[in-house]
Motif scaffolding. Structure first.
Motif, short mmCIF file in Angstrom:
data_model
loop_
_atom_site.label_atom_id
_atom_site.label_comp_id
_atom_site.label_asym_id
_atom_site.label_seq_id
_atom_site.Cartn_x
_atom_site.Cartn_y
_atom_site.Cartn_z
N GLY A 58 4.23 -3.55 -12.69
CA GLY A 58 3.13 -2.59 -12.81
C GLY A 58 3.65 -1.26 -13.34
O GLY A 58 2.99 -0.59 -14.15
N SER A 59 4.85 -0.89 -12.89
CA SER A 59 5.46 0.35 -13.39
C SER A 59 5.69 0.27 -14.90
O SER A 59 5.46 1.23 -15.63
N LEU A 62 2.51 0.86 -16.80
CA LEU A 62 2.24 2.30 -16.94
C LEU A 62 3.12 2.90 -18.03
O LEU A 62 2.66 3.64 -18.90
N THR A 83 -0.59 8.50 -4.04
CA THR A 83 -0.40 7.22 -4.72
C THR A 83 1.06 6.84 -4.62
O THR A 83 1.89 7.60 -4.10
N ALA A 86 5.30 5.48 -8.76
CA ALA A 86 5.32 5.03 -10.15
C ALA A 86 4.23 5.68 -11.00
O ALA A 86 4.42 5.90 -12.20
N THR A 87 3.09 5.99 -10.40
CA THR A 87 1.96 6.54 -11.16
C THR A 87 2.39 7.81 -11.90
O THR A 87 2.17 7.94 -13.11
N GLN A 177 -3.50 -1.89 -7.54
CA GLN A 177 -4.01 -2.39 -6.27
C GLN A 177 -5.42 -2.97 -6.37
O GLN A 177 -5.96 -3.43 -5.37
N SER A 199 -0.49 -4.80 -11.50
CA SER A 199 0.81 -5.21 -10.97
C SER A 199 0.70 -6.55 -10.27
O SER A 199 -0.30 -6.82 -9.60
N GLY A 212 6.15 -8.25 -11.71
CA GLY A 212 5.32 -8.62 -12.84
C GLY A 212 4.18 -7.63 -12.99
O GLY A 212 3.86 -6.90 -12.05
C1 PLP Z 1 2.47 -1.09 -6.83
C2 PLP Z 1 1.98 0.06 -7.59
C3 PLP Z 1 2.53 0.43 -8.83
C4 PLP Z 1 3.77 -0.19 -9.39
O1 PLP Z 1 3.74 -1.57 -9.51
P1 PLP Z 1 5.13 -2.38 -9.55
O2 PLP Z 1 4.70 -3.74 -10.01
O3 PLP Z 1 5.68 -2.38 -8.17
O4 PLP Z 1 6.03 -1.71 -10.52
C5 PLP Z 1 1.95 1.47 -9.52
N1 PLP Z 1 0.89 2.14 -9.03
C6 PLP Z 1 0.34 1.83 -7.83
C7 PLP Z 1 -0.85 2.59 -7.36
C8 PLP Z 1 0.89 0.80 -7.05
O5 PLP Z 1 0.35 0.51 -5.87
#
Ligand code: PLP
Length: 395
Positions: A58-59, A62, A83, A86-87, A177, A199, A212
């Motif tokens: 998910g990172s 972004l 949050t 990573a956001t 999420q 994510s 992933g």
């Molecule tokens: C989990 C999450 C991420 C990052 O996702 P990863 O797959 O762990 O890199 C980014 N933003 C939010 C709000 C998250 O909950």
């Protein structure tokens, strides 16, 4: 007791998972195998977004969007301080400046503050809205909003998108999420934002068995650019050694795509089960004095309930409550103990802890309870009565 019971899920879908993974082991295309494309098609169909590009996390989703938009030094990007790191990390790593905006009591960015925050940045005037150091010293250029669907609940997209149109800002939906949810009848990933990041981290509503993620968009050009960026800037799928831009290794493993495909078969059913669990919590928690149950999604919206996060009564010793629950074998979590503007990694932004009063009032009180589709009523009753006892003992 499990906080998120992946073992119960595995018992249910073990045969599907093994069959999917065995297929990959047999064909041996571990990078960009056919399951990757199949998953992208399935996610596009699920959400209604015209383009889906899977990636390593998910990172990374972004990061790829930030990279594709060319956000960087001099750019202001508006987001929430409540949050996962990573956001805002992806904004800051690119050299752009995160501009935090307070949340509402529903934990999501309070879109009614955005207009003031944008005006403050344009005027470099912190008397209009709290600004980071860089935005007080220079007139940064407002470029984008990163809205987060915290705990699964879609943010206030009508207000966010209307302001974005007026101010010519790009909107990124951080749906790490919230995949499986919807906003005013439109699926998350297709709510009108320019791009969405999801994510498949194991604990998310739709997880794999490792890292992933994916980008969803209705912008064909952006989809193609991100498809190239995740594979070292290759010109096309036909020639990986013709590199036309600088990219990264941001691909999703074929094995992880196979896991998500297996889990997709029960995803709709799990979403229904999550809604039942959440509404049971809502009813049971009404008996706990002073406790605020998790906010409900707006009427007409849907959430996958990635977390079920309650607010403890003001002044509660949260650590003591968590200890009491832990000794009854009930795991809980804090999402999030430290708002991003108070994290050491963002100290350089120069925010004060009190800049965002709503977030400041929420973070000492939030407590996330066990939440997953396989939580039964008897177990929920145990959780709620233990929580009740821990809070009443206090009084
Ligand atoms: C989990 C999450 C991420 C990052 O996702 P990863 O797959 O762990 O890199 C980014 N933003 C939010 C709000 C998250 O909950």
């Amino acid at each position: 007791m499990e906080y998120i019971d992946l073992k119960a899920q595995f018992r249910r879908i073990e045969a599907k998972i093994r069959e999917r993974m065995d297929k990959v082991l047999a064909h041996g295309q571990f990078i960009m195998g056919p399951e990757v494309r199949e998953l992208e098609e399935r996610l596009a169909a699920l959400t209604g977004a015209s383009h889906c590009v899977t990636c390593g996390s998910g990172s990374m989703a972004l990061d790829l969007i930030v990279m594709a938009w060319g956000l960087g030094p001099g750019d202001a990007v508006f987001t929430t301080p409540l949050t996962f790191i990573a956001t805002a990390e992806s904004i800051a790593r690119a050299g752009a400046t995160p501009i935090f905006v307070d949340t509402g009591p529903d934990y999501n960015l309070d879109a009614s503050h955005l207009e003031r925050a944008v005006r403050a940045v344009r005027a470099a005037d912190p008397s209009i809205y709290p600004l980071p150091l860089a935005a007080r010293q220079n007139r940064l250029r407002p470029r984008a909003i990163v809205a987060v669907d915290l705990f699964g609940h879609p943010a206030d997209y009508d207000t966010i998108l209307e302001l974005a149109r007026k101010e010519e800002l790009l909107v990124l939906e951080d749906a790490a999420q919230s995949l499986g949810g919807s906003y005013k009848g439109r699926s998350v990933g297709n709510c009108g934002c320019h791009a969405t990041a999801v994510s498949f981290f194991p604990a998310k509503p739709l997880g794999c068995y490792g890292d992933g993620g994916a980008v969803l968009t209705n912008d064909a050009e952006l989809g193609a650019l991100i498809d190239s960026l995740r594979y070292h800037g290759r010109a096309s799928a036909k020639d990986k050694n013709d590199n036309v831009r600088l990219g990264v290794n941001g691909r999703l493993d074929t094995l992880q795509a196979a896991v998500v495909l297996a889990k997709l078969e029960v995803f709709a059913d799990e979403l229904q089960a999550r809604a039942v669990v959440a509404s049971r919590y809502h009813t049971l928690l009404a008996t706990v004095p002073g406790l605020t149950p998790a906010p409900l999604p707006r009427t007409g919206d849907a959430t996958p309930w990635a977390q079920y996060t309650v607010l403890l009564p003001e002044g509660t010793d949260r650590a003591r409550v968590m200890d009491a629950l832990r000794s009854a074998d009930i795991p809980t979590a804090i999402n999030y103990p430290k708002a991003l503007h108070t994290q050491g990694a963002f100290a350089y932004l120069g925010y004060a802890a009190g800049d965002f009063p709503v977030v400041q009032s929420l973070t000492p009180r939030v407590l996330s309870l066990p939440m997953h589709p396989y939580l039964d009523e008897a177990t929920q009753t145990v959780v709620v009565s233990a929580l009740h006892d821990a809070l009443v003992e206090r009084a």
